[in-house]
Design an enzyme around this catalytic site. Structure first.
Site, short mmCIF file in Angstrom:
data_model
loop_
_atom_site.label_atom_id
_atom_site.label_comp_id
_atom_site.label_asym_id
_atom_site.label_seq_id
_atom_site.Cartn_x
_atom_site.Cartn_y
_atom_site.Cartn_z
N SER A 162 0.89 -1.22 0.04
CA SER A 162 -0.01 -0.25 -0.16
C SER A 162 0.81 1.43 0.02
CB SER A 162 -0.91 0.06 1.39
OG SER A 162 -0.24 -0.24 2.35
N HIS B 194 -3.34 -3.28 -5.97
CA HIS B 194 -3.72 -2.84 -4.80
C HIS B 194 -5.07 -2.70 -4.25
CE1 HIS B 194 -3.72 0.89 -1.59
NE2 HIS B 194 -3.43 -0.39 -1.01
N GLU C 137 -6.34 -0.62 -7.41
CA GLU C 137 -5.25 0.22 -8.22
C GLU C 137 -4.32 -0.65 -8.78
OE1 GLU C 137 -5.16 4.53 -5.77
OE2 GLU C 137 -3.99 2.84 -4.79
N ASN D 19 -4.60 6.39 -1.29
CA ASN D 19 -4.24 6.46 0.19
C ASN D 19 -3.55 8.04 0.30
OD1 ASN D 19 -4.95 4.45 1.31
ND2 ASN D 19 -3.03 3.06 1.11
P1 NAI Z 1 -0.79 -9.29 7.74
O1 NAI Z 1 0.22 -8.85 8.74
O2 NAI Z 1 -2.19 -9.56 8.23
O3 NAI Z 1 -0.47 -10.21 6.83
C1 NAI Z 1 0.87 -10.87 6.42
C2 NAI Z 1 1.10 -12.37 6.21
O4 NAI Z 1 2.23 -12.54 5.30
C3 NAI Z 1 1.29 -12.88 7.51
O5 NAI Z 1 0.13 -13.84 7.68
C4 NAI Z 1 2.72 -13.57 7.37
O6 NAI Z 1 2.85 -14.77 8.12
C5 NAI Z 1 2.81 -13.76 5.99
N1 NAI Z 1 4.14 -13.74 5.50
C6 NAI Z 1 5.04 -13.06 5.99
N2 NAI Z 1 6.23 -12.95 5.20
C7 NAI Z 1 6.09 -14.21 4.49
C8 NAI Z 1 6.91 -14.79 3.54
N3 NAI Z 1 8.08 -14.55 3.45
N4 NAI Z 1 6.36 -15.90 3.01
C9 NAI Z 1 4.96 -16.24 3.37
N5 NAI Z 1 4.37 -15.69 4.44
C10 NAI Z 1 4.96 -14.32 4.81
O7 NAI Z 1 -0.64 -8.03 6.56
P2 NAI Z 1 -1.87 -7.26 5.86
O8 NAI Z 1 -2.53 -6.35 6.41
O9 NAI Z 1 -2.67 -8.37 5.16
O10 NAI Z 1 -0.70 -6.57 4.73
C11 NAI Z 1 -0.41 -7.35 3.68
C12 NAI Z 1 0.04 -6.44 2.48
O11 NAI Z 1 -1.26 -5.79 2.34
C13 NAI Z 1 0.81 -5.35 3.02
O12 NAI Z 1 1.88 -5.09 1.75
C14 NAI Z 1 0.08 -4.26 3.14
O13 NAI Z 1 0.74 -3.04 3.04
C15 NAI Z 1 -1.01 -4.43 2.22
N6 NAI Z 1 -2.39 -3.79 2.17
C16 NAI Z 1 -2.91 -3.91 3.61
C17 NAI Z 1 -4.18 -3.14 3.87
C18 NAI Z 1 -4.64 -3.49 5.19
O14 NAI Z 1 -5.69 -2.62 5.56
N7 NAI Z 1 -4.26 -4.20 6.02
C19 NAI Z 1 -4.77 -2.50 2.73
C20 NAI Z 1 -4.23 -2.65 1.44
C21 NAI Z 1 -2.87 -3.14 1.36
#
Ligand code: NAI
Length: 682
Positions: free
Chosen positions: A422, A443, A455, A493
C-alpha cells in the site's frame, strides 16, 4: 412473417394470431429504451390497436438480456424540467398504451431486466422469467438519484404489494426470477426452452388480468388503504433516513410521498410520478450520480483490449489482505493456492472463506465447489504453475525483496508478479528482479469483499501488456481497475491520508471525535474520518502516514502515535479514538445534537481536494475523471457530489482556492494551495 422495417424491433404475427415483438436495438449488445426505440414502439402500438392480434409477446433478441433500462446517456441532455417531462410523458403514453391493449400481453424475460425494461414488463398482463441465476429483475433507479419513471412506481406496488414493491424500489436491489415470483412481480419461472410454449399457452388460455389483481393477498390491500399508508410510510421513511438524508438523496422520499398521496388514484399517481421524476432528473444529485455511473463504466472498460484468461492464482501471505484476496478470487471462479509461512494462518483463511461463501452462495454444492478451488499450499509447491502470483506479505521492503529474489526463478514464463503493497514504491521492489518489467501493483482495499476498487500500479518498467492483463484480471473478479503510476501512496491513500490526519489534528486540538465525524457525515461521507481510522486500524494509518510524510507535508499527530504505543489500535482491539462495543463505536447522545462549526468540514474537504489537485498535476492518474473515480470507489467519497474535483468545479475553483488560502493563513502550510489550482481551475 416479419412485417416491419424498424431499426430496433422485429415484428412477427404467427398462425395463432400472436404478435411477437422482439426488441433488438441497433448497433449495440444491450437493449435500452432510448428515444428512437420508444418512437418505433409507439408506431407499432398504433398499428396493433387498429388490427388487434390475439396476444402480444415482448421478448429480446439480445443474448445478454431483456432490457437494461432507459438510455442513461439521455439523462444528461435535458435542458430543463419541462424538457425532461416531455421525454417522461412519451414513456408514460407508451406504457399506458401497452396496458390498455384489449388483448393478452406477455413479457418473456431472460438476463437483465432493469428500470424501464421492468416497467415495460409490468405494463404487460403477464411476466415469464427464465429460471437461471443470470436472469435478474429490478428497479435500480434510486441508485441514480431518481425513482421509476415509466409508471413503475404504481405498477410495481400493484404487482408486488407495498412492502415488497417499496423495498425493491427503495433499495434498488435486483432479484432472481424465483424470488421475483415470490414477491409477486413475476408470474411464471420456466427454463428458456419453454418460453414460446409458455407465452402461447398464456395467450391461448388466458386468465383475465383484472381477476388476477383482485385475488392478490388481503394484507397488501390493508397496507395500501389510505388510512394505513401514512403509518407504513413513516416506517419506510425512518428506514430510508438511516441510509440517506432527504437533502442529499431526495428520490426515495419522493417515491414514498407519491404512494402515500396518490395510490388510490392510479391516473393521478402516474401524472405525479412524471412530474416528480422530471424534477429529480435535472437536479444535482441525479446528474452527479449519473456521472458516477459513467465513471464506473469507464473503469470497467480499462484493460478490455487484451484477451487474457488466467486460470491459476497463487497468493503469498495469508493475513488480512492476502487471505481475503485469495478467498475472493476463488469465489469468482479461479483456482487459487495460498501460501503463508505460518500454516495456522491458512486454517483461518479457510474458516473465513466458508463464512463468506455461505453468505454469498447459500447452496451447499456451490459453497463446496468454491472451497475446493481454494487450496492451502504452505510450501508454495504450486508457484511454478501460477498465471498470476499476488504477494501480500508484511509491509517491509526487505522481506518483500528477499521473497522476490527467492521466487523469481520459479515463476513460469509470462506469469505476472503482483504486489498488494500500500505504500512502498514499486521501483524499490522491482530493483531486485531480473525482469523488473513483470512486476505490477494490484492494490486491493480492505475489506476486499466490500471495496470495489483495485489500483493497478505501474512503474516506468512495467510492460504495457502486463498492465493491461492485470486490469483485465481485475475485471474478471468483478472489481474496478484504476490505472495509477507508482508514486508514494498511489492515488487513494495519498488523498485520504491528509484528510484522516487533519481529523486527528482536530482531536488533538480538543474537538470531540464525534463532532468531527458528524461534520463529515453531513457532507455526505459514508463514515466519519475518526471512525474510519479506528476501523482501518490505527497502526496501519500510522505506518502509511509515516511513509507518506517522507514525501509529503503530512505531520503525524501525537495522539495517533500515543494510541498506537498503548496498543489501542481501534476496532480490532476494542479501543482507539472510540471505545468499541460489539464492533460499533460508542457515541454519546448529547454530542449527536450539537451544532457543528463550519470550518471542520472545510478543513477536512479542502485538504483532501488540494491533494487531489496535486495528484492530477503530477499525472498520478490520467485525468480529472479518474481522480474522482478513484476517490469515490476507493473511499466512498459522497457520490452525489460527483467526486472531489467535480465538486470543486461546481462550487467554483476560485471560491474554494480563497478558502484554502485563509486556512493556510490560520493553520499553516499543510493548506498551501498546490500549483495545480491555477492550471485546473483557471
Ligand atoms: P498481515 O500482517 O495481516 O499478513 C501478512 C502475512 O504474510 C502474515 O500472515 C505472515 O505470516 C505472512 N508472511 C510474511 N512474510 C512471509 C513470507 N516470506 N512468506 C510467506 N508468508 C509470509 O498483513 P496485511 O494487512 O494483510 O498486509 C499485507 C500487505 O497488504 C501489505 O503489503 C500491506 O501494506 C498491504 N495492504 C494492507 C491493507 C490493510 O488494510 N491491512 C490494505 C491494502 C494493502
Amino acid at each position: 412473417m416479419t412485417t416491419n422495417n424498424y431499426k430496433n424491433w422485429n415484428v412477427r404475427r404467427d398462425d395463432n394470431d400472436i404478435l411477437w415483438l422482439e426488441i433488438d436495438k441497433e448497433n449495440t449488445n444491450t437493449n435500452v429504451l432510448s428515444k428512437d426505440v420508444l418512437l418505433e414502439l409507439e408506431e407499432e402500438l398504433n398499428l396493433i390497436k387498429k388490427d388487434l392480434p390475439r396476444g402480444v409477446v415482448f421478448l429480446s433478441g439480445k443474448k445478454n438480456g431483456f432490457i437494461a433500462g432507459a438510455d442513461i446517456n439521455e439523462f444528461t441532455t435535458f435542458e430543463s424540467k419541462e424538457d425532461a417531462l416531455i421525454a417522461i410523458q412519451r414513456g408514460h403514453k407508451i406504457m399506458n398504451a401497452i396496458e390498455a391493449l384489449k388483448c393478452t400481453t406477455v413479457a418473456l424475460i431472460h438476463g437483465h431486466c432493469f428500470g424501464g425494461g421492468l416497467e415495460l414488463a409490468l405494463a404487460c398482463n403477464y411476466r415469464v422469467a427464465e429460471d437461471d441465476p443470470k436472469t435478474k429483475l429490478g428497479l435500480p433507479e434510486v441508485l441514480l438519484g431518481i425513482h421509476p419513471g415509466f409508471g413503475g412506481s404504481f405498477r410495481m406496488i400493484r404487482a408486488a404489494g407495498p412492502m415488497s414493491g417499496m423495498t425493491a424500489m427503495l433499495t434498488g436491489k435486483s432479484y432472481i426470477a424465483k424470488v421475483a415470483k415470490k414477491m409477486g412481480f413475476v408470474d411464471y419461472v420456466v427454463p428458456r426452452r419453454h418460453f414460446i410454449n409458455a407465452a402461447e399457452s398464456i395467450i391461448l388460455k388466458p386468465r383475465t388480468p383484472q381477476k388476477k389483481y383482485q385475488t392478490k393477498n388481503t394484507i397488501n390491500k390493508i397496507l395500501n388503504h389510505k388510512f394505513i399508508r401514512p403509518l407504513v410510510a413513516k416506517l419506510l421513511t425512518k428506514n430510508v433516513a438511516k441510509k440517506a438524508s432527504r437533502v442529499h438523496y431526495p428520490a426515495p422520499y419522493a417515491l414514498i410521498d407519491l404512494w402515500v398521496s396518490y395510490y388510490d388514484n392510479p391516473k393521478k399517481m402516474l401524472e405525479e410520478e412524471a412530474n416528480s421524476i422530471a424534477k429529480l432528473l435535472v437536479g444535482k444529485t441525479a446528474q452527479n450520480l449519473v456521472r458516477v455511473f459513467k465513471l464506473k463504466e469507464q473503469l470497467k472498460n480499462t484493460g478490455s483490449k487484451v484477451n487474457y484468461e488466467p486460470k491459476h492464482i497463487h497468493v503469498i501471505g495469508g493475513g488480512i489482505m492476502g487471505g481475503d484476496i485469495a478467498i475472493w478470487c476463488a469465489l469468482k471462479g479461479f483456482n487459487v493456492t495460498i501460501q503463508d509461512q505460518n500454516h495456522e494462518v491458512l486454517a483461518k483463511v479457510i474458516q473465513r472463506a466458508y463464512k463468506l461463501y455461505k453468505k454469498r452462495l447459500k447452496a451447499p454444492r456451490l459453497i463446496q465447489q468454491a472451497l475446493d478451488r481454494l487450496v492451502p499450499d504452505d510450501k508454495g509447491i504450486s508457484l511454478p504453475q501460477a498465471d498470476i502470483v499476488i504477494e501480500a506479505i508484511f509491509e517491509d521492503i526487505e522481506a518483500k525483496q528477499n521473497l522476490y529474489k527467492d521466487i523469481e526463478p520459479k515463476l513460469k514464463d509470462g506469469a505476472i508478479l503482483a504486489t498488494n503493497t500500500s505504500s512502498i514504491p514499486l521501483q524499490k521492489l522491482s530493483s531486485v528482479l531480473k525482469s523488473p518489467n513483470r512486476l505490477v501493483g494490484l492494490h486491493f482495499f480492505n475489506p476486499v469483499a466490500m471495496m470495489p476498487l483495485v489500483e493497478i500500479v505501474k512503474t516506468p518498467d512495467t510492460e504495457d501488456d502486463i498492465y493491461n492483463k492485470a486490469a483485465s484480471f481485475t475485471k474478471q473478479i468483478d472489481r474496478l481497475p484504476l490505472l495509477v503510476n507508482s508514486t508514494p501512496g498511489f492515488l487513494v491513500n495519498r488523498i485520504l491520508m491528509p484528510y484522516l490526519m487533519e481529523a486527528v489534528i482536530m482531536v488533538d486540538e480538543g474537538i470531540p471525535a464525534q463532532l468531527i465525524d458528524k461534520a463529515a457525515l453531513e457532507f455526505g461521507m459514508p463514515m466519519g474520518p475518526i471512525e474510519l481510522a479506528d476501523t482501518v486500524g490505527l497502526d496501519i494509518c500510522l505506518h502509511v502516514a509515516e511513509i507518506l510524510s517522507e514525501s509529503m507535508t503530512i505531520s503525524v499527530p501525537s495522539s495517533l502515535t500515543n494510541l498506537v504505543a498503548q496498543k489501542k489500535l481501534g476496532k480490532k482491539t476494542g479501543q482507539g479514538f472510540y471505545t468499541f462495543q460489539k464492533g460499533k463505536p460508542v457515541k454519546s447522545k448529547q454530542e449527536k445534537s450539537t451544532v457543528i462549526p463550519s470550518n471542520i468540514s472545510e478543513r477536512l474537504i479542502l485538504i483532501l481536494v488540494n491533494e487531489a489537485v496535486s495528484c492530477l498535476r503530477e499525472g498520478v492518474v490520467e485525468s480529472e475523471d479518474m481522480v474522482d473515480a478513484g476517490i469515490i470507489f476507493g473511499t466512498g467519497f459522497a457520490p452525489f457530489r460527483g467526486g472531489p474535483l467535480h465538486y470543486t468545479n461546481t462550487r467554483g475553483g476560485d471560491q474554494l482556492l480563497k478558502k484554502l488560502e485563509q486556512l493556510q493563513h490560520t493553520f499553516g502550510d499543510r493548506f498551501k494551495p498546490d500549483d495545480g489550482w491555477s492550471k485546473i481551475f483557471a
